[in-house]
Design a protein around this motif. Structure first.
Motif, PDB file in Angstrom:
ATOM      1  N   ALA A  54     143.470  55.848  10.735  1.00  0.00           N
ATOM      2  CA  ALA A  54     144.433  54.784  11.016  1.00  0.00           C
ATOM      3  C   ALA A  54     145.174  55.024  12.333  1.00  0.00           C
ATOM      4  N   VAL A  55     145.488  56.270  12.624  1.00  0.00           N
ATOM      5  CA  VAL A  55     146.198  56.588  13.860  1.00  0.00           C
ATOM      6  C   VAL A  55     145.334  56.217  15.069  1.00  0.00           C
ATOM      7  N   ALA A  56     144.068  56.578  15.033  1.00  0.00           N
ATOM      8  CA  ALA A  56     143.150  56.274  16.145  1.00  0.00           C
ATOM      9  C   ALA A  56     142.945  54.769  16.289  1.00  0.00           C
ATOM     10  N   ARG A  57     142.819  54.064  15.170  1.00  0.00           N
ATOM     11  CA  ARG A  57     142.617  52.612  15.226  1.00  0.00           C
ATOM     12  C   ARG A  57     143.845  51.911  15.806  1.00  0.00           C
ATOM     13  N   ASN A  58     145.036  52.315  15.379  1.00  0.00           N
ATOM     14  CA  ASN A  58     146.264  51.718  15.915  1.00  0.00           C
ATOM     15  C   ASN A  58     146.439  52.021  17.402  1.00  0.00           C
ATOM     16  N   TRP A  59     146.028  53.224  17.809  1.00  0.00           N
ATOM     17  CA  TRP A  59     146.084  53.628  19.208  1.00  0.00           C
ATOM     18  C   TRP A  59     145.214  52.697  20.049  1.00  0.00           C
ATOM     19  N   VAL A  60     143.997  52.394  19.580  1.00  0.00           N
ATOM     20  CA  VAL A  60     143.088  51.494  20.289  1.00  0.00           C
ATOM     21  C   VAL A  60     143.667  50.079  20.324  1.00  0.00           C
ATOM     22  N   LYS A  61     144.229  49.618  19.201  1.00  0.00           N
ATOM     23  CA  LYS A  61     144.812  48.272  19.160  1.00  0.00           C
ATOM     24  C   LYS A  61     145.982  48.140  20.140  1.00  0.00           C
ATOM     25  N   ARG A  62     146.824  49.162  20.216  1.00  0.00           N
ATOM     26  CA  ARG A  62     147.952  49.124  21.153  1.00  0.00           C
ATOM     27  C   ARG A  62     147.466  49.017  22.593  1.00  0.00           C
ATOM     28  N   ARG A  63     146.400  49.744  22.933  1.00  0.00           N
ATOM     29  CA  ARG A  63     145.852  49.692  24.292  1.00  0.00           C
ATOM     30  C   ARG A  63     145.235  48.333  24.592  1.00  0.00           C
ATOM     31  N   ILE A  64     144.568  47.734  23.609  1.00  0.00           N
ATOM     32  CA  ILE A  64     143.995  46.398  23.803  1.00  0.00           C
ATOM     33  C   ILE A  64     145.119  45.388  24.009  1.00  0.00           C
ATOM     34  N   ARG A  65     146.154  45.440  23.158  1.00  0.00           N
ATOM     35  CA  ARG A  65     147.283  44.515  23.289  1.00  0.00           C
ATOM     36  C   ARG A  65     147.975  44.658  24.642  1.00  0.00           C
ATOM     37  N   GLN A  66     148.179  45.893  25.089  1.00  0.00           N
ATOM     38  CA  GLN A  66     148.822  46.127  26.385  1.00  0.00           C
ATOM     39  C   GLN A  66     147.970  45.570  27.515  1.00  0.00           C
ATOM     40  N   SER A  67     146.671  45.767  27.452  1.00  0.00           N
ATOM     41  CA  SER A  67     145.770  45.228  28.477  1.00  0.00           C
ATOM     42  C   SER A  67     145.829  43.710  28.504  1.00  0.00           C
ATOM     43  N   LEU A  68     145.826  43.088  27.333  1.00  0.00           N
ATOM     44  CA  LEU A  68     145.892  41.629  27.271  1.00  0.00           C
ATOM     45  C   LEU A  68     147.231  41.107  27.780  1.00  0.00           C
ATOM     46  N   THR A  69     148.308  41.836  27.527  1.00  0.00           N
ATOM     47  CA  THR A  69     149.619  41.434  28.025  1.00  0.00           C
ATOM     48  C   THR A  69     149.631  41.460  29.554  1.00  0.00           C
ATOM     49  N   GLU A  70     149.016  42.474  30.141  1.00  0.00           N
ATOM     50  CA  GLU A  70     148.952  42.556  31.600  1.00  0.00           C
ATOM     51  C   GLU A  70     148.057  41.474  32.189  1.00  0.00           C
ATOM     52  N   LEU A  71     147.018  41.061  31.453  1.00  0.00           N
ATOM     53  CA  LEU A  71     146.080  40.040  31.933  1.00  0.00           C
ATOM     54  C   LEU A  71     146.499  38.619  31.558  1.00  0.00           C
ATOM     55  N   LYS A  72     147.573  38.483  30.827  1.00  0.00           N
ATOM     56  CA  LYS A  72     148.001  37.189  30.282  1.00  0.00           C
ATOM     57  C   LYS A  72     148.035  36.053  31.299  1.00  0.00           C
ATOM     58  N   PRO A  73     148.592  36.234  32.507  1.00  0.00           N
ATOM     59  CA  PRO A  73     148.627  35.108  33.451  1.00  0.00           C
ATOM     60  C   PRO A  73     147.243  34.671  33.939  1.00  0.00           C
ATOM     61  N   LYS A  74     146.258  35.568  33.886  1.00  0.00           N
ATOM     62  CA  LYS A  74     144.920  35.264  34.390  1.00  0.00           C
ATOM     63  C   LYS A  74     144.005  34.648  33.334  1.00  0.00           C
ATOM     64  N   SER A  90     136.722  54.768  21.529  1.00  0.00           N
ATOM     65  CA  SER A  90     137.637  55.819  21.068  1.00  0.00           C
ATOM     66  C   SER A  90     137.678  56.947  22.098  1.00  0.00           C
ATOM     67  N   GLY A  91     138.879  57.363  22.426  1.00  0.00           N
ATOM     68  CA  GLY A  91     139.069  58.421  23.400  1.00  0.00           C
ATOM     69  C   GLY A  91     139.135  57.949  24.839  1.00  0.00           C
ATOM     70  N   ALA A  92     138.977  56.650  25.079  1.00  0.00           N
ATOM     71  CA  ALA A  92     139.042  56.123  26.444  1.00  0.00           C
ATOM     72  C   ALA A  92     140.491  56.043  26.910  1.00  0.00           C
ATOM     73  N   SER A  93     140.673  56.213  28.197  1.00  0.00           N
ATOM     74  CA  SER A  93     142.030  56.109  28.763  1.00  0.00           C
ATOM     75  C   SER A  93     142.445  54.648  28.841  1.00  0.00           C
ATOM     76  N   MET A  94     143.705  54.427  29.169  1.00  0.00           N
ATOM     77  CA  MET A  94     144.219  53.062  29.305  1.00  0.00           C
ATOM     78  C   MET A  94     143.487  52.321  30.411  1.00  0.00           C
ATOM     79  N   ALA A  95     143.246  52.998  31.531  1.00  0.00           N
ATOM     80  CA  ALA A  95     142.555  52.366  32.661  1.00  0.00           C
ATOM     81  C   ALA A  95     141.124  51.981  32.283  1.00  0.00           C
ATOM     82  N   GLU A  96     140.425  52.857  31.566  1.00  0.00           N
ATOM     83  CA  GLU A  96     139.054  52.552  31.135  1.00  0.00           C
ATOM     84  C   GLU A  96     139.042  51.390  30.147  1.00  0.00           C
ATOM     85  N   THR A  97     140.006  51.388  29.229  1.00  0.00           N
ATOM     86  CA  THR A  97     140.094  50.300  28.250  1.00  0.00           C
ATOM     87  C   THR A  97     140.301  48.968  28.950  1.00  0.00           C
ATOM     88  N   LYS A  98     141.230  48.927  29.890  1.00  0.00           N
ATOM     89  CA  LYS A  98     141.516  47.682  30.601  1.00  0.00           C
ATOM     90  C   LYS A  98     140.306  47.240  31.428  1.00  0.00           C
TER      91      LYS A  98
END
Length: 111
Positions: A54-74, A90-98
């Protein structure tokens, strides 16, 4: 993301899966359903148990949500879409996820 930007109900998820079109890369699958009467996009995020506990899954979801928030205007506004994370993320950095999320969204003509 505010509640108005989320796809939450099972019936809404199923409608996007059955009527929408899918696009994928190694890290994500995105299902897109165009809706012309909508003011802004709505997104659903799905992270399966193959990603980890659950911790790993929530970590991935938070990174996806943050990426989408940054891309929201586009992002295109008249769509519902579902982002499904694959185990390779799993294990990817924020930059790789985005970067990977932007790639699959470009394939889906969302950016």
């Amino acid at each position: 993301m505010r509640k108005s930007y989320r796809v939450k109900k099972e019936a809404e998820f199923q409608k996007v899966f059955t009527q929408g079109k899918s696009y994928a890369n190694r890290q994500f699958v995105v299902y897109v359903l165009r809706k012309s009467d909508q003011l802004h996009f709505r997104v659903g995020i799905s992270v399966g148990k193959k990603i980890g506990n659950a911790v790993a899954r929530n970590w991935v979801k938070r990174r996806i949500r943050q990426s989408l928030t940054e891309l929201k205007p586009k992002l295109r506004q008249e769509v519902d879409f579902i982002v499904i994370a694959r185990p390779a993320i799993s294990g990817a950095s924020m930059a790789e996820t985005k970067k990977n999320l932007m790639h699959v969204l470009r394939l889906a003509h969302m950016l």
